[in-house]
Structures are given as structure tokens and as C-alpha cells.
Design a protein around this motif. Structure first.
Motif, PDB file in Angstrom:
ATOM      1  N   ALA A 110       0.765  -1.234  -0.093  1.00 57.52           N
ATOM      2  CA  ALA A 110       0.029  -0.073  -0.178  1.00 57.52           C
ATOM      3  C   ALA A 110       0.898   1.415   0.078  1.00 57.52           C
ATOM      4  N   TRP A 111       1.803   1.185   0.966  1.00 55.63           N
ATOM      5  CA  TRP A 111       2.778   2.653   0.837  1.00 55.63           C
ATOM      6  C   TRP A 111       3.457   2.613  -0.464  1.00 55.63           C
ATOM      7  N   GLY A 112       3.998   1.672  -1.281  1.00 60.97           N
ATOM      8  CA  GLY A 112       4.557   1.603  -2.537  1.00 60.97           C
ATOM      9  C   GLY A 112       3.653   2.243  -3.462  1.00 60.97           C
ATOM     10  N   GLU A 113       2.532   1.841  -3.563  1.00 62.08           N
ATOM     11  CA  GLU A 113       1.380   2.415  -4.291  1.00 62.08           C
ATOM     12  C   GLU A 113       1.278   3.994  -4.128  1.00 62.08           C
ATOM     13  N   TYR A 114       0.992   4.250  -2.803  1.00 63.00           N
ATOM     14  CA  TYR A 114       0.843   5.721  -2.773  1.00 63.00           C
ATOM     15  C   TYR A 114       1.982   6.453  -2.840  1.00 63.00           C
ATOM     16  N   ARG A 115       3.161   6.066  -2.405  1.00 65.93           N
ATOM     17  CA  ARG A 115       4.368   6.917  -2.827  1.00 65.93           C
ATOM     18  C   ARG A 115       4.720   7.119  -4.185  1.00 65.93           C
ATOM     19  N   PHE A 116       4.563   5.789  -5.008  1.00 60.76           N
ATOM     20  CA  PHE A 116       5.273   5.679  -6.620  1.00 60.76           C
ATOM     21  C   PHE A 116       4.394   5.268  -7.312  1.00 60.76           C
ATOM     22  N   GLY A 117       3.040   4.939  -6.982  1.00 67.07           N
ATOM     23  CA  GLY A 117       2.037   4.293  -7.935  1.00 67.07           C
ATOM     24  C   GLY A 117       0.816   5.071  -8.101  1.00 67.07           C
ATOM     25  N   ALA A 118      -0.336   4.447  -7.962  1.00 66.07           N
ATOM     26  CA  ALA A 118      -1.692   4.984  -8.389  1.00 66.07           C
ATOM     27  C   ALA A 118      -1.959   5.934  -7.460  1.00 66.07           C
ATOM     28  N   GLN A 296      -0.599   0.231  -9.828  1.00 68.19           N
ATOM     29  CA  GLN A 296       0.421   0.351 -11.126  1.00 68.19           C
ATOM     30  C   GLN A 296       1.513  -0.246 -10.806  1.00 68.19           C
ATOM     31  N   LEU A 297       1.837  -0.811  -9.630  1.00 67.96           N
ATOM     32  CA  LEU A 297       3.325  -1.275  -9.634  1.00 67.96           C
ATOM     33  C   LEU A 297       3.339  -2.885  -9.753  1.00 67.96           C
ATOM     34  N   GLY A 298       2.293  -3.345  -9.763  1.00 68.78           N
ATOM     35  CA  GLY A 298       2.237  -4.820  -9.494  1.00 68.78           C
ATOM     36  C   GLY A 298       2.873  -5.592  -8.521  1.00 68.78           C
ATOM     37  N   GLY A 299       3.503  -6.637  -9.043  1.00 68.78           N
ATOM     38  CA  GLY A 299       4.351  -7.327  -7.956  1.00 68.78           C
ATOM     39  C   GLY A 299       5.445  -6.660  -7.166  1.00 68.78           C
ATOM     40  N   LYS A 300       5.755  -5.557  -7.685  1.00 68.96           N
ATOM     41  CA  LYS A 300       6.942  -4.841  -7.220  1.00 68.96           C
ATOM     42  C   LYS A 300       6.714  -3.851  -6.026  1.00 68.96           C
ATOM     43  N   ALA A 301       5.156  -3.740  -5.754  1.00 69.07           N
ATOM     44  CA  ALA A 301       4.778  -2.625  -4.957  1.00 69.07           C
ATOM     45  C   ALA A 301       5.256  -3.071  -3.422  1.00 69.07           C
TER      46      ALA A 301
END
Length: 313
Positions: A110-118, A296-301
Motif C-alpha cells: 500500500a505504501w509503495g502504491e501511495y508513494r510511487f504508484g496509483a 500500478q506497481l504490480g508485484g513490485k509494490a
């Protein structure tokens, strides 16, 4: 802080990646997931060592599937690994010689998507992952909300059907029993068994039997217009959207981000989820509607999010 490493612990492999301040993965290293808890600690250390070669790394973030305490140090309970009050932070720090932060894997994603994704551009975001089960993460006021004891956002185990289907957690009627990849397969099998004439495409993609139906078959059959496959996705979406409407009543975010393997089907599932969300949103005719966005980040999130949380300290 500069470069950090994110670690994603999967069922078959452990992936570590060096991530910069822009969320870009500079290098990765993967090792098989060992069968024992202690072996996993050694494997994490090996993955970190492999990924960090040639890079000046300052900290490590680990995404772990389970309940992580509020100090982000101890895995209180993991459903698929024999971790019970496992001091993961201390054990890994001893092996890698770097500061370590442990985070729930869905929180990290969730943090990955918030910072760098959707989620970029939003201050208040709720993330759900529709995979084998259903996970989630809460970002309110630009902060990841873990709860007092560190185990918030276990959305998959909100009981949506009193005395409903038995869940792996031991309870009954949990949301993930109705909105997840596992639920999708169950819907498809039930419908194919009841009306095999409407499941010819789906059955042909497997071994010709209802028991042979897998998630990948349902996705492909739905893209080919198979009535049973399409209807199964709609049923999953009905439950997912209704759950988001309930979460909107609790958190009132500006956006929901839907990730996980099921969301890879794009508008096939997201369109019906949005429709169900609008249908069940209390006061929906008069209130603003949160956006329902594809991750947006898929499995990398998870890996990217864990690395950035390590950078935050």
C-alpha cells in the motif's frame, strides 16, 4: 537517506531489491524460500547481500505476511510460516549489519502504491489486494496507519456474512471468502457444475472437468466471453465493491487502490467493482465518490514500499 533494500518474502522465493529515493529498483537478487523459519532468516540475509553488491545501502525493509508489532520489529503471528513472536528485526540485523524495519506485506505494498504508484497526489488512500486472499493498507493524512498494536487493516477478515463460509483464520463469513482469487475459482466451479453448457470455453481451457478449473483459466475464458467466467468475475466484483462502500463509511478516502493478481484483469473486474461500490455507498447520490483505481506497481509494490519505509526510519 539514500539507497535502501526492500525484501519481499514469497511462498516460493525471497526477493531483495535496491531502491532509490524515486522508487526505482536498481538491482535485485532472489533466493528460494526455505521450509523452516530459521532458514528464511538466513535466506533473507543472502538475498540482501546479493542485491547490495556494488551499492552503498543504508537500511533494509522487510515485507512479511503476518501480524507485525507496533515497533515494526517482531512478527507476532504468520499464517504460512512458523513465526510466533519472531524477533525478525534483531535476527536479520545481526546477519546483515544494517538497520532493519519489518512491515506487514500488504502495508508495504500500500505504501509503495501511495508513494510511487496509483496513489500519487492523494493524501487519503485505502488499498486492497485481491490475491489468493484479501489484504489491505490504510494511508490517512499521508501517514500509514498501523493501529495501536500494529495489526490494523486486516480487511480480509472483516465478517461480512454472519455464520458464513469457514475461513482459514478460523472465523466464518470473512470478506476474503467472497472477494479473492480463491472465491473466484469457487464461483466458477459452482457455475460450471450447474450450467456446463455455459462453461464450454472455460472447461476446454482446463482438463475438461470442473475440478480442473484454475484462476488463469477463468481469466482467459472471460476475455473470450465465456458466460460462466464473466459472471464469476461479476460476483467477485459485487462483493468487493460492497466492501469498499463500507470502508468509505469508515475512512472516507479520496481513492481506493485495487491490487493483487485478480486486479490484473483491468476493467473486466474494476468496472463491475466501481458499479457495485456506487450501488452500495450510503448516501451515494449526494456525496462525493472516491476514485477506484488500478494498482500500478504490480508485484513490485511490496518490495518498493518496504524499501521506502526503511528509508523513513
Amino acid at each position: 537517506m539514500g539507497l535502501t533494500i526492500g525484501v519481499d518474502i514469497g511462498g516460493t522465493k525471497i526477493a531483495a531489491g535496491v531502491v532509490d529515493e524515486e522508487g526505482q529498483i536498481l538491482s535485485t537478487f532472489k533466493v528460494p524460500t526455505p521450509p523452516t523459519a530459521e532458514g528464511i532468516v538466513d535466506a533473507i540475509a543472502a538475498a540482501v547481500s546479493g542485491a547490495s553488491e556494488g551499492h552503498a545501502v543504508e537500511a533494509v525493509g522487510i515485507g512479511a505476511a503476518g501480524y507485525v508489532d507496533d515497533k515494526r520489529a517482531t512478527v507476532l503471528f504468520a499464517p504460512n510460516i512458523n513465526w510466533r513472536h519472531e524477533p525478525l528485526k534483531d535476527k536479520v540485523e545481526q546477519r546483515v549489519g544494517l538497520p532493519v524495519v519489518v512491515e506487514n506485506d500488504a502495508n508495504a505494498a500500500a505504501w509503495g502504491e501511495y508513494r510511487f504508484g496509483a496513489g500519487q497526489g492523494h493524501d487519503d488512500v485505502i488499498c486492497i489486494t485481491l490475491g489468493t486472499g484479501l489484504g489491505g493498507g490504510i494511508i490517512i493524512g499521508n501517514k500509514l496507519r498501523r493501529g495501536r498494536f500494529g495489526v490494523a487493516a486486516e480487511f480480509g477478515h472483516i465478517r461480512v456474512v454472519p455464520d458464513g463460509l469457514l475461513c482459514g483464520c478460523g472465523s466464518q463469513g470473512c470478506w476474503e471468502q467472497y472477494a479473492s482469487g480463491r472465491a473466484l475459482v469457487r464461483y466458477a466451479k459452482q457455475r460450471a457444475n450447474a450450467t456446463p453448457e455455459n462453461a464450454t470455453i472455460l472447461l476446454a481451457l482446463g482438463d475438461g472437468t470442473v475440478d480442473g478449473i484454475q484462476g488463469k483459466h477463468i481469466s482467459e475464458a472471460a476475455r473470450q466471453g465465456c458466460p460462466v467466467a464473466v459472471d464469476s468475475f461479476r460476483e467477485l466484483a459485487r462483493w468487493a465493491g460492497a466492501g469498499l462502500a463500507d470502508l468509505a463509511s469508515l475512512f472516507d478516502p479520496s481513492a481506493f487502490i485495487v491490487g493483487g493478481g485478480v486486479s490484473d484483469e483491468g476493467e473486466l473486474v474494476l468496472g463491475p467493482i466501481r458499479k457495485s461500490f456506487r450501488r452500495w455507498l450510503i448516501g451515494g447520490e449526494w456525496r462525493p465518490h472516491a476514485q477506484v483505481l488500478a494498482a500500478q506497481l504490480g508485484g513490485k509494490a511490496g518490495l518498493v514500499g518496504a524499501a521506502d519505509l526503511a528509508r523513513q526510519g
